[in-house]
Design a protein around this motif. Structure first.
Motif, PDB file in Angstrom:
ATOM      1  N   LYS B 290       0.842  -1.198   0.000  1.00 19.32           N
ATOM      2  CA  LYS B 290       0.000   0.000   0.000  1.00 19.32           C
ATOM      3  C   LYS B 290       0.873   1.241   0.000  1.00 19.32           C
ATOM      4  O   LYS B 290       1.937   1.263   0.631  1.00 19.32           O
ATOM      5  N   ARG B 291       0.394   2.254  -0.722  1.00 21.12           N
ATOM      6  CA  ARG B 291       1.095   3.534  -0.697  1.00 21.12           C
ATOM      7  C   ARG B 291       1.082   4.071   0.729  1.00 21.12           C
ATOM      8  O   ARG B 291       0.103   3.933   1.448  1.00 21.12           O
ATOM      9  N   GLY B 355      -4.485  -2.565   4.109  1.00 21.09           N
ATOM     10  CA  GLY B 355      -3.399  -3.032   3.254  1.00 21.09           C
ATOM     11  C   GLY B 355      -3.500  -4.543   3.123  1.00 21.09           C
ATOM     12  O   GLY B 355      -4.483  -5.165   3.548  1.00 21.09           O
ATOM     13  N   TYR B 546      -2.617  -1.211  -3.371  1.00 24.41           N
ATOM     14  CA  TYR B 546      -3.588  -0.459  -2.566  1.00 24.41           C
ATOM     15  C   TYR B 546      -3.045   0.935  -2.296  1.00 24.41           C
ATOM     16  O   TYR B 546      -1.850   1.101  -2.149  1.00 24.41           O
ATOM     17  N   PRO B 547      -3.913   1.940  -2.142  1.00 24.87           N
ATOM     18  CA  PRO B 547      -5.359   1.872  -2.365  1.00 24.87           C
ATOM     19  C   PRO B 547      -5.688   1.641  -3.840  1.00 24.87           C
ATOM     20  O   PRO B 547      -4.939   2.046  -4.719  1.00 24.87           O
ATOM     21  N   GLU B 548      -6.813   1.001  -4.059  1.00 25.47           N
ATOM     22  CA  GLU B 548      -7.152   0.579  -5.416  1.00 25.47           C
ATOM     23  C   GLU B 548      -7.582   1.736  -6.299  1.00 25.47           C
ATOM     24  O   GLU B 548      -7.347   1.725  -7.490  1.00 25.47           O
TER      25      GLU B 548
END
Lengths: 325, 553
Positions: B290-291, B355, B546-548
């Motif tokens: 995830k970012r 995440g 993620y996030p998508e």
């Protein structure tokens, strides 16, 4: 005021008036910290379990940032921090300003022991006797390196610095013997530079003073003797022919200086004037006094100052160091 | 080993086909000479890795002897004098020869050019010179050790260090002085590299947070280290020539030394923790797929720490006879400097939310970092509180506090980083199960060693004492027991990493499916110039699943 007047585990005895206040703040910070840790660790654990790689938990609508959230978790801690700062500062300022009725004890740190002089007389090494429920002010300096006079049971300490006077004060509220540690590294036997504080009931203390002080001269008497021995008296005495400032009634008073400014004649100023007299010359006098720097030991300087102080009748305003708000 | 060692999912970056025409950097030249004259930032990183591991062992041995001495209340294993020399050696080697160069000089050197898409640092020769200067400084320090040691403590407080100490103070101070130039050159190199050598498209807000934190660290290295050099030089002048600077009997001021020393050494604390925060941001993002949450806040928090860190030094002088007003100002500033650290911790936690979390060894270290750094930081609040500091200043409470930050924080981050980038550095995989086990051993050993020291500190145990009242023995025994667990915990990775360097299974280019250029565009191990052609960056950092939604903050 003793906010936590009971024995807590892992906390040393609260033997001074200030100890309970320090413990109260510490207790508050510990509880707040523990709460935050629990919240954080629960949140982390929840995420780790719910969003572990193999779980099919819902991951839609996840975000990579949110300005309002950032502001909230920056501002709330900051407000809590400012509150903690204020609470700690209030106790600290009080703990750094001794009351005027405090008993003065002179302390000199040396490698590796404490040399302690009471105003009333007795001279002690490695042990300090004080009366119960009486504010005690330590005026301290060092003969060699930096030391630190630390009394865990009183929750207070202060560095003992060569070349200047520092002070520390406390009101013992528990009779007994309490440990003193040198808390600033001072050389080979730093770890052995310990001492004891004996807190005695007032009547016991008076008896001890009489017994311990019986065969010794008081610090004022010592000071008077040194005052003559170092020839201070030949200029500063009443009937001297040399023009030197009169030392009667000067302790704690404002003294006009030759450069037009004023200085308070406190312990620090008297010390400086003995060691380097030319630095702050009293208005109307010539700078003719010899330099005593390196000539007199720290305990002797303290005795001479105690003598000069005795030339000013009590109650004197005893606010000796310059770092007072 | 199973395939579970790797994180398999749809590739996140461009995965160019790789048929190297050039040898990897480990095989681009052989023999001692090719290593000692290399200009390759990756090889220089490895030279630092070897050197600081050596100093870590020396500092660790000193710590071990101290912990053995402290098992009993009396001074029995070593003399007071030897004990004083041991804690000085421990402090000096761990601070200047391990912690300060650890992540910056090893991982920073290895990674910064690759992370920004460059072939090397801006000044490769200066980079090699930095290492030689570091070694020269280390030699002076080792000389002072062999010649008989120094007993001043790593803080060198005057007038003890200038007049009263009989140790080889000048040699050790010279070692630190010289090593300082290595820090300055490294910081300078990184600043210029990050400013001028970013690949096309790699604008500032596409930089990995590790680069941001290294940038903030470099600023401190360049701006603070000269003050240390001046301080040590003045100390040497007073000790050698008798010119009074700090000694009051010669007209000096001992507090001046403390102000100067901490004007460097408090920012130096952030030199020691900011790079760790950078590593943790990389690890949390990768193993959460995830970012990072609040990228810009985390990035600017690094800069805020670097700047605020310069104006809190006076909290080391609350009971040193500094004025009460100064105490008040430094107390509130010290509270404020903890806000950006709190922001980072909250953002890492928020990154985990929604995440997809993997528990590989680097992630275990990162999670350990968050927990221990949080405890260390919160105990820092107690120390910033003036009233509490009057009691716990200079006690084991302080020792516990900064070891939670330095060892619990920085060392965990360093080991996490080493494990994360090991496949890139060595081109080999280590045994994952063994690595997870040793991470757990280190976590347990660390807490057992240092948590009892919080209690000892509040009870009043002063630091730098080889003896103590017998009623405190139980906590010292716990602490020493923890230290032996910790020692085992450090020995295991040392063994399996060295083993894997030569015999480990070859690593794929991107075993963690991570998003940084060093994973997506460079082989494991990389070629001499890192990339066959300079990558063109079209995506932001942390390009994870993620996030998508593309709607990213």
């Amino acid at each position: 005021m003793n906010l936590l007047a009971f024995d807590l585990p892992f906390v040393p005895k609260q033997a001074s008036a200030q100890a309970g206040q320090v413990d109260a703040i510490f207790f508050a910070i510990t509880v707040l910290s523990a709460l935050l840790c629990v919240l954080l660790f629960v949140a982390i654990t929840y995420c780790l379990i719910r969003y572990r790689s193999k779980s099919n938990a819902d991951r839609t609508m996840s975000m990579a940032g949110h300005n309002l959230v950032e502001v909230v978790w920056s501002v709330i801690p900051m407000l809590i921090f400012i509150g903690l700062f204020i609470w700690g500062a209030i106790v600290y300022v009080e703990a750094r300003n001794p009351p005027k009725n405090a008993l003065t004890v002179y302390v000199v740190g040396l490698q590796w022991y404490w040399d302690i002089e009471h105003e009333e007389g007795p001279h002690e090494i490695g042990e300090l006797h004080v009366p119960l429920n009486q504010p005690v002010r330590l005026v301290m300096t060092s003969q060699d390196v930096i030391h630190d006079f630390y009394v865990p049971a009183f929750r207070t300490k202060m560095d003992v610095v060569p070349g200047k006077y520092t002070e520390e004060w406390f009101t013992p509220i528990e009779p007994g013997r309490f440990r003193v540690f040198c808390n600033q590294y001072c050389g080979t036997k730093h770890g052995q530079m310990t001492a004891w504080i004996d807190v005695m009931k007032p009547q016991d203390y008076q008896a001890w003073l009489v017994g311990a002080g019986a065969n010794t001269e008081s610090i004022v008497q010592t000071g008077a003797r040194l005052f003559r021995a170092h020839n201070c008296s030949s200029c500063h005495d009443d009937n001297s022919q040399v023009a030197a400032p009169d030392l009667h009634n000067i302790y704690g008073r404002q003294v006009p200086l030759s450069d037009g400014t004023f200085v308070t004649a406190d312990d620090e100023y008297l010390r400086d004037s003995i060691l380097t007299p030319a630095a702050q010359v009293v208005a109307g006098y010539k700078s003719i006094m010899p330099v005593y720097k390196g000539q007199i030991s720290e305990p002797d300087i303290m005795a001479i100052i105690a003598y000069i102080k005795s030339l000013t009748p009590t109650p004197s305003a005893s606010r000796p160091t310059s770092n007072q708000p | 080993m199973s395939a579970a060692t790797f994180i398999e999912e749809s590739p996140t970056g461009v995965e160019p086909p790789r048929h190297p025409k050039q040898p990897d950097y480990l095989h681009d030249g052989y023999g001692l000479k090719s290593w000692l004259t290399t200009h390759d930032h990756k090889r220089i990183g490895i030279l630092y890795l070897i050197a600081i591991t050596f100093f870590f062992l020396i500092g660790g041995i000193a710590a071990t002897l101290m912990r053995i001495e402290l098992v009993t209340p009396n001074t029995d294993l070593v003399t007071s004098e030897t004990y004083n020399k041991l804690f000085t050696l421990h402090g000096v080697t761990m601070v200047w020869f391990f912690l300060i160069p650890s992540i910056p000089s090893v991982l920073g050197n290895f990674l910064i050019p690759m992370m920004i898409g460059a072939k090397d640092v801006a000044f490769p020769r200066l980079n090699l010179l930095s290492w030689y200067i570091f070694i020269l400084g280390g030699c002076f320090t080792l000389y002072s050790l062999i010649a008989g040691g120094v007993d001043t403590g790593w803080t060198f407080y005057t007038p003890y260090s200038t007049v009263y100490s009989n140790g080889h103070v000048l040699a050790m101070a010279a070692g630190i002085f010289i090593t300082g130039f290595s820090s300055i050159f490294t910081g300078l190199n990184f600043i210029v590299t990050i400013h001028t050598m970013r690949a096309p498209g790699m604008h500032w807000f596409r930089l990995p947070l590790f680069v941001w934190s290294m940038y903030a660290t470099s600023l401190i290295l360049v701006l603070a280290t000269p003050v240390l050099a001046i301080t040590l030089a003045l100390m040497a002048v007073e000790r050698f020539t008798g010119v009074g600077v700090f000694n009051p009997s010669m007209g000096g001021d001992p507090l001046l030394f403390q102000h100067l020393f901490w004007f460097y050494s408090h920012p130096a604390v952030y030199i020691m923790i900011l790079p760790g925060m950078g590593v943790v941001s990389e690890l949390i993002a990768c193993f959460s797929r995830k970012r990072i949450f609040g990228y810009k806040f985390v990035a600017f928090a690094s800069l805020a720490i670097a700047i605020l860190g310069f104006i809190v030094w006076g909290h080391h002088l609350f009971v040193a006879s500094q004025s009460i007003y100064a105490g008040l100002v430094f107390s509130i500033l010290s509270f404020l400097v903890s806000v950006p650290s709190a922001i980072k911790v909250f953002n890492w936690t928020a990154t985990l939310y929604k995440g997809r979390i993997f528990f590989h060894t680097p992630m275990l270290y990162a999670l350990g970092f968050i927990g221990l750094f949080t405890i260390g930081g919160l105990s820092g609040l107690a120390l910033a509180t003036l009233a509490i500091d009057m009691h716990v200043h200079g006690t084991y409470f302080v020792i516990a506090h900064f070891h939670y930050i330095m060892v619990g924080g920085m060392l965990m981050a360093y080991l996490g980083g080493i494990h994360f980038w090991w496949p890139k550095i060595s081109g080999r995989m280590y045994n994952e199960k063994l690595a997870q086990f040793s991470a757990a051993v280190i976590f347990v050993g660390f807490n057992l060693t240092f948590f009892p020291q919080f209690i000892l500190g509040y009870l009043g145990m002063p630091r730098r004492y080889p003896a103590y009242p017998p009623e405190w023995q139980v906590f010292h025994v716990l602490s020493s027991a923890g230290a032996s667990v910790l020692a085992v915990g450090y020995a295991i990775p040392l063994c399996y990493l060295i083993w894997s360097f030569f015999f480990g299974r070859p690593a794929p280019q991107n075993p963690w499916n991570a998003s940084g250029l060093e994973w997506t565009h460079a082989l494991s191990p990389p070629i001499r110039t890192n990339f066959e052609e300079i990558p063109i960056v079209t995506k932001e950092a942390y390009d994870y699943p993620y996030p998508e939604t593309p709607n990213r903050a």
